[in-house]
Write a protein that holds these residues in place. Structure first.
Motif, mmCIF file in Angstrom:
data_model
loop_
_atom_site.group_PDB
_atom_site.id
_atom_site.type_symbol
_atom_site.label_atom_id
_atom_site.label_comp_id
_atom_site.label_asym_id
_atom_site.label_seq_id
_atom_site.Cartn_x
_atom_site.Cartn_y
_atom_site.Cartn_z
ATOM 1 N N ASN A 48 46.541 176.949 82.147
ATOM 2 C CA ASN A 48 46.979 175.787 81.307
ATOM 3 C C ASN A 48 48.024 174.855 81.935
ATOM 4 O OD1 ASN A 48 45.158 176.280 78.900
ATOM 5 N ND2 ASN A 48 47.078 177.930 78.238
ATOM 6 N N GLU A 49 47.430 174.492 83.168
ATOM 7 C CA GLU A 49 48.387 173.623 84.163
ATOM 8 C C GLU A 49 47.453 172.465 84.921
ATOM 9 O OE1 GLU A 49 51.590 176.980 85.517
ATOM 10 O OE2 GLU A 49 50.086 176.223 86.724
ATOM 11 N N LYS A 71 53.712 162.906 80.130
ATOM 12 C CA LYS A 71 52.389 162.944 79.622
ATOM 13 C C LYS A 71 51.379 162.474 80.526
ATOM 14 C CE LYS A 71 53.542 161.231 74.772
ATOM 15 N NZ LYS A 71 53.523 160.131 74.052
ATOM 16 N N LEU A 85 47.631 163.954 77.291
ATOM 17 C CA LEU A 85 48.169 165.268 77.415
ATOM 18 C C LEU A 85 49.549 165.543 77.507
ATOM 19 C CD1 LEU A 85 45.363 166.514 79.859
ATOM 20 C CD2 LEU A 85 45.296 166.842 77.482
ATOM 21 N N ARG A 86 50.255 166.436 76.953
ATOM 22 C CA ARG A 86 51.549 166.335 77.010
ATOM 23 C C ARG A 86 52.115 167.853 77.297
ATOM 24 N NH1 ARG A 86 54.085 164.750 71.626
ATOM 25 N NH2 ARG A 86 54.351 162.946 72.722
ATOM 26 N N GLY A 87 52.970 167.791 78.037
ATOM 27 C CA GLY A 87 53.554 169.074 78.553
ATOM 28 C C GLY A 87 54.909 168.963 79.309
ATOM 29 N N LEU A 126 50.833 172.345 80.488
ATOM 30 C CA LEU A 126 50.244 171.984 79.160
ATOM 31 C C LEU A 126 50.628 172.517 77.887
ATOM 32 C CD1 LEU A 126 46.553 171.038 80.267
ATOM 33 C CD2 LEU A 126 48.410 169.478 80.190
ATOM 34 N N GLU A 127 51.068 171.614 77.056
ATOM 35 C CA GLU A 127 51.400 172.175 75.524
ATOM 36 C C GLU A 127 50.635 171.702 74.490
ATOM 37 O OE1 GLU A 127 55.363 170.641 75.351
ATOM 38 O OE2 GLU A 127 56.364 172.152 76.847
ATOM 39 N N GLY A 129 47.688 168.212 73.316
ATOM 40 C CA GLY A 129 46.832 167.160 73.767
ATOM 41 C C GLY A 129 45.851 166.591 72.363
#
Length: 166
Positions: A48-49, A71, A85-87, A126-127, A129
Protein backbone atom coordinates in the motif's frame (compact mmCIF):
# COMPACT_ATOMS: atom_id res chain seq x y z
CA UNK A 1 -13.98 -1.48 -19.85
CA UNK A 2 -14.62 2.19 -19.15
CA UNK A 3 -13.79 3.82 -15.81
CA UNK A 4 -17.45 3.92 -14.72
CA UNK A 5 -17.87 0.15 -15.13
CA UNK A 6 -14.42 -0.66 -13.73
CA UNK A 7 -15.05 1.33 -10.53
CA UNK A 8 -18.49 -0.24 -10.10
CA UNK A 9 -16.91 -3.70 -10.43
CA UNK A 10 -13.74 -3.25 -8.30
CA UNK A 11 -12.55 0.25 -7.33
CA UNK A 12 -9.09 -0.82 -6.16
CA UNK A 13 -8.39 -2.76 -9.36
CA UNK A 14 -9.69 0.19 -11.39
CA UNK A 15 -7.19 2.46 -9.61
CA UNK A 16 -4.34 0.03 -10.18
CA UNK A 17 -5.15 -0.40 -13.88
CA UNK A 18 -5.47 3.35 -14.45
CA UNK A 19 -2.12 3.99 -12.76
CA UNK A 20 -0.46 1.48 -15.09
CA UNK A 21 -1.66 3.53 -18.06
CA UNK A 22 -0.69 6.90 -16.59
CA UNK A 23 2.83 8.25 -16.47
CA UNK A 24 2.33 10.78 -13.69
CA UNK A 25 0.03 12.57 -11.28
CA UNK A 26 0.28 15.54 -8.95
CA UNK A 27 1.86 15.14 -5.49
CA UNK A 28 1.50 17.72 -2.76
CA UNK A 29 2.12 18.16 0.95
CA UNK A 30 -0.89 18.93 3.10
CA UNK A 31 -0.47 22.16 5.02
CA UNK A 32 2.19 23.46 2.63
CA UNK A 33 2.04 26.71 0.73
CA UNK A 34 3.87 25.00 -2.15
CA UNK A 35 1.97 23.92 -5.23
CA UNK A 36 1.45 20.26 -6.07
CA UNK A 37 4.15 18.86 -8.36
CA UNK A 38 3.96 16.42 -11.26
CA UNK A 39 5.58 13.13 -10.27
CA UNK A 40 5.92 9.71 -11.87
CA UNK A 41 4.48 7.03 -9.61
CA UNK A 42 5.69 3.52 -8.83
CA UNK A 43 3.02 1.69 -6.83
CA UNK A 44 3.74 -1.23 -4.54
CA UNK A 45 0.20 -2.49 -3.97
CA UNK A 46 1.27 -5.31 -1.64
CA UNK A 47 2.62 -2.69 0.79
CA UNK A 48 0.00 0.00 0.00
CA UNK A 49 2.78 2.39 -0.98
CA UNK A 50 3.54 4.63 -3.92
CA UNK A 51 7.19 5.45 -4.59
CA UNK A 52 8.64 8.49 -6.35
CA UNK A 53 12.14 9.37 -7.51
CA UNK A 54 13.14 12.98 -7.04
CA UNK A 55 15.99 15.31 -6.21
CA UNK A 56 16.97 16.31 -2.69
CA UNK A 57 17.09 19.88 -4.03
CA UNK A 58 13.32 20.23 -4.59
CA UNK A 59 11.14 22.48 -2.46
CA UNK A 60 9.01 19.46 -1.61
CA UNK A 61 11.91 17.45 -0.18
CA UNK A 62 13.35 20.44 1.65
CA UNK A 63 9.95 21.21 3.23
CA UNK A 64 9.03 17.62 4.06
CA UNK A 65 8.63 16.61 7.69
CA UNK A 66 8.86 12.84 8.34
CA UNK A 67 5.43 11.24 7.98
CA UNK A 68 3.82 14.45 6.73
CA UNK A 69 0.31 14.06 5.31
CA UNK A 70 0.27 14.28 1.53
CA UNK A 71 -2.09 13.81 -1.42
CA UNK A 72 -1.58 12.34 -4.85
CA UNK A 73 -4.10 13.24 -7.56
CA UNK A 74 -4.61 11.49 -10.90
CA UNK A 75 -6.77 12.02 -13.98
CA UNK A 76 -7.15 9.33 -16.65
CA UNK A 77 -6.13 9.89 -20.24
CA UNK A 78 -9.76 9.74 -21.41
CA UNK A 79 -10.84 12.18 -18.68
CA UNK A 80 -13.35 9.62 -17.40
CA UNK A 81 -11.28 8.62 -14.34
CA UNK A 82 -10.17 10.74 -11.39
CA UNK A 83 -8.53 9.78 -8.11
CA UNK A 84 -7.35 11.49 -4.95
CA UNK A 85 -5.12 9.46 -2.66
CA UNK A 86 -4.08 10.43 0.85
CA UNK A 87 -1.34 9.12 3.09
CA UNK A 88 1.88 10.00 4.84
CA UNK A 89 4.96 10.93 2.84
CA UNK A 90 8.47 10.08 3.94
CA UNK A 91 11.87 10.54 2.32
CA UNK A 92 13.35 7.06 2.34
CA UNK A 93 15.98 5.41 0.17
CA UNK A 94 15.12 1.80 -0.56
CA UNK A 95 17.77 0.11 -2.72
CA UNK A 96 15.56 -2.88 -3.55
CA UNK A 97 12.76 -0.63 -4.79
CA UNK A 98 15.26 1.59 -6.60
CA UNK A 99 16.54 -1.44 -8.51
CA UNK A 100 12.97 -2.33 -9.53
CA UNK A 101 11.97 1.12 -10.75
CA UNK A 102 15.23 2.46 -12.22
CA UNK A 103 14.98 3.16 -15.95
CA UNK A 104 16.68 5.09 -18.76
CA UNK A 105 14.21 7.90 -18.06
CA UNK A 106 15.34 8.13 -14.43
CA UNK A 107 18.98 7.95 -15.55
CA UNK A 108 18.42 11.02 -17.74
CA UNK A 109 17.60 13.06 -14.63
CA UNK A 110 20.35 11.68 -12.42
CA UNK A 111 23.66 11.66 -14.28
CA UNK A 112 25.40 9.96 -11.37
CA UNK A 113 23.06 7.02 -11.81
CA UNK A 114 21.60 5.23 -8.83
CA UNK A 115 24.36 6.68 -6.65
CA UNK A 116 23.79 10.30 -7.70
CA UNK A 117 24.17 12.40 -4.53
CA UNK A 118 21.04 14.41 -5.34
CA UNK A 119 18.83 11.33 -5.85
CA UNK A 120 16.30 10.51 -3.18
CA UNK A 121 13.08 8.55 -2.94
CA UNK A 122 9.73 9.49 -1.48
CA UNK A 123 7.30 6.91 -0.18
CA UNK A 124 3.60 7.70 0.12
CA UNK A 125 2.11 5.22 2.60
CA UNK A 126 -1.52 5.09 1.50
CA UNK A 127 -4.30 5.50 4.04
CA UNK A 128 -7.37 6.40 1.99
CA UNK A 129 -8.52 7.47 -1.40
CA UNK A 130 -11.48 8.24 -3.55
CA UNK A 131 -11.99 7.36 -7.19
CA UNK A 132 -14.53 8.73 -9.64
CA UNK A 133 -15.56 7.34 -12.98
CA UNK A 134 -17.83 8.82 -15.59
CA UNK A 135 -19.41 7.39 -18.67
CA UNK A 136 -17.44 7.61 -21.88
CA UNK A 137 -20.63 7.35 -23.93
CA UNK A 138 -21.69 10.65 -25.49
CA UNK A 139 -25.11 9.09 -26.15
CA UNK A 140 -25.64 8.22 -22.49
CA UNK A 141 -24.31 11.61 -21.40
CA UNK A 142 -26.74 13.42 -23.73
CA UNK A 143 -29.65 11.22 -22.66
CA UNK A 144 -29.01 11.82 -18.94
CA UNK A 145 -28.66 15.58 -19.44
CA UNK A 146 -31.89 15.73 -21.45
CA UNK A 147 -33.73 13.63 -18.84
CA UNK A 148 -32.51 15.84 -16.00
CA UNK A 149 -33.57 18.98 -17.86
CA UNK A 150 -37.07 17.57 -18.36
CA UNK A 151 -37.49 16.55 -14.70
CA UNK A 152 -36.42 19.08 -12.08
CA UNK A 153 -36.33 16.35 -9.40
CA UNK A 154 -33.76 14.32 -11.34
CA UNK A 155 -29.99 14.70 -11.58
CA UNK A 156 -27.95 13.20 -14.43
CA UNK A 157 -26.57 9.71 -13.70
CA UNK A 158 -23.28 9.86 -15.57
CA UNK A 159 -20.77 8.78 -12.96
CA UNK A 160 -19.87 6.77 -9.93
CA UNK A 161 -17.45 7.11 -7.04
CA UNK A 162 -15.94 4.89 -4.40
CA UNK A 163 -13.96 5.43 -1.21
CA UNK A 164 -10.89 3.27 -0.64
CA UNK A 165 -9.21 2.41 2.64
CA UNK A 166 -5.73 0.93 2.52
Amino acid sequence: MNAYSAIEKDPRSALSEQMEDLRAGMLGLEGSAEHMQPMTHFPDWAANEIWFLTSKDTDMVRGLAPGQPAKYVLMGTKQDFHASLRGTLTERMNRDMLEKIWSPVAAAWFHGGKDDPSLTMLCLRLESGQVWGSTDSTLRFGFEIARANMDEDRLPDIGTQAVLTF
